[in-house]
Design a protein around this motif. Sequence first.
Motif, PDB file in Angstrom:
ATOM      1  N   PHE A  97       0.813  -1.204   0.000  1.00  0.00           N
ATOM      2  CA  PHE A  97       0.000   0.000   0.000  1.00  0.00           C
ATOM      3  C   PHE A  97       0.854   1.265   0.000  1.00  0.00           C
ATOM      4  O   PHE A  97       0.348   2.362  -0.165  1.00  0.00           O
ATOM      5  N   ARG A 123       0.655   5.644  -7.939  1.00  0.00           N
ATOM      6  CA  ARG A 123       0.180   5.936  -6.588  1.00  0.00           C
ATOM      7  C   ARG A 123      -0.218   7.409  -6.436  1.00  0.00           C
ATOM      8  O   ARG A 123      -1.275   7.716  -5.886  1.00  0.00           O
ATOM      9  N   CYS A 182      -3.511   8.309  -7.981  1.00  0.00           N
ATOM     10  CA  CYS A 182      -4.612   7.784  -7.176  1.00  0.00           C
ATOM     11  C   CYS A 182      -4.861   8.679  -5.966  1.00  0.00           C
ATOM     12  O   CYS A 182      -6.008   9.016  -5.657  1.00  0.00           O
ATOM     13  N   LEU A 183      -3.787   9.069  -5.277  1.00  0.00           N
ATOM     14  CA  LEU A 183      -3.934   9.944  -4.113  1.00  0.00           C
ATOM     15  C   LEU A 183      -4.536  11.286  -4.509  1.00  0.00           C
ATOM     16  O   LEU A 183      -5.396  11.829  -3.791  1.00  0.00           O
ATOM     17  N   TYR A 202     -13.446   6.137   0.033  1.00  0.00           N
ATOM     18  CA  TYR A 202     -12.441   5.766  -0.961  1.00  0.00           C
ATOM     19  C   TYR A 202     -11.315   4.969  -0.326  1.00  0.00           C
ATOM     20  O   TYR A 202     -11.051   5.076   0.873  1.00  0.00           O
ATOM     21  N   SER A 203     -10.622   4.187  -1.156  1.00  0.00           N
ATOM     22  CA  SER A 203      -9.473   3.420  -0.709  1.00  0.00           C
ATOM     23  C   SER A 203      -8.448   3.314  -1.836  1.00  0.00           C
ATOM     24  O   SER A 203      -8.809   3.127  -2.995  1.00  0.00           O
ATOM     25  N   LEU A 204      -7.196   3.449  -1.463  1.00  0.00           N
ATOM     26  CA  LEU A 204      -6.078   3.186  -2.370  1.00  0.00           C
ATOM     27  C   LEU A 204      -5.843   1.682  -2.328  1.00  0.00           C
ATOM     28  O   LEU A 204      -5.726   1.108  -1.237  1.00  0.00           O
ATOM     29  N   TRP A 205      -5.787   1.029  -3.482  1.00  0.00           N
ATOM     30  CA  TRP A 205      -5.727  -0.434  -3.502  1.00  0.00           C
ATOM     31  C   TRP A 205      -4.704  -0.911  -4.535  1.00  0.00           C
ATOM     32  O   TRP A 205      -4.760  -0.517  -5.691  1.00  0.00           O
ATOM     33  N   TYR A 219      -1.833   1.166  -8.719  1.00  0.00           N
ATOM     34  CA  TYR A 219      -2.965   1.094  -7.810  1.00  0.00           C
ATOM     35  C   TYR A 219      -4.272   1.371  -8.525  1.00  0.00           C
ATOM     36  O   TYR A 219      -4.290   1.928  -9.616  1.00  0.00           O
ATOM     37  N   HIS A 220      -5.357   0.989  -7.849  1.00  0.00           N
ATOM     38  CA  HIS A 220      -6.704   1.396  -8.208  1.00  0.00           C
ATOM     39  C   HIS A 220      -7.178   2.318  -7.088  1.00  0.00           C
ATOM     40  O   HIS A 220      -6.697   2.230  -5.954  1.00  0.00           O
ATOM     41  N   VAL A 221      -8.159   3.148  -7.395  1.00  0.00           N
ATOM     42  CA  VAL A 221      -8.911   3.841  -6.360  1.00  0.00           C
ATOM     43  C   VAL A 221     -10.245   3.119  -6.281  1.00  0.00           C
ATOM     44  O   VAL A 221     -10.932   2.962  -7.293  1.00  0.00           O
ATOM     45  N   ILE A 238      -8.277  10.814  -5.037  1.00  0.00           N
ATOM     46  CA  ILE A 238      -8.974  10.719  -3.755  1.00  0.00           C
ATOM     47  C   ILE A 238      -9.116  12.107  -3.131  1.00  0.00           C
ATOM     48  O   ILE A 238     -10.192  12.489  -2.673  1.00  0.00           O
TER      49      ILE A 238
END
Length: 79
Positions: free
Chosen positions: A5, A44, A47-48, A22-25, A12-14, A51
Amino acid sequence: MTNPFEDPEGTYHVLINDEGQYSLWPSFVEVPAGWSVALRETDRQSCLDHIDENWTDMRPKSLIRAMEGATADGAGREE
């Protein structure tokens, strides 16, 4: 082994759930039940950023609805 993570080189996916959270995955991990992909496989930081731009109210949707219902009923108003 690094935490998947927190790997700056990872992809990553969101994810988002029914509560609008939401989650960073990590993209190599199966999406868990109850979550769907809001942004597909990317770096990453992207994705952040996604979010940060989209999750502007940290409250779960059920809490937002309950609070709006309380306001509509007049609860919480000072007399």
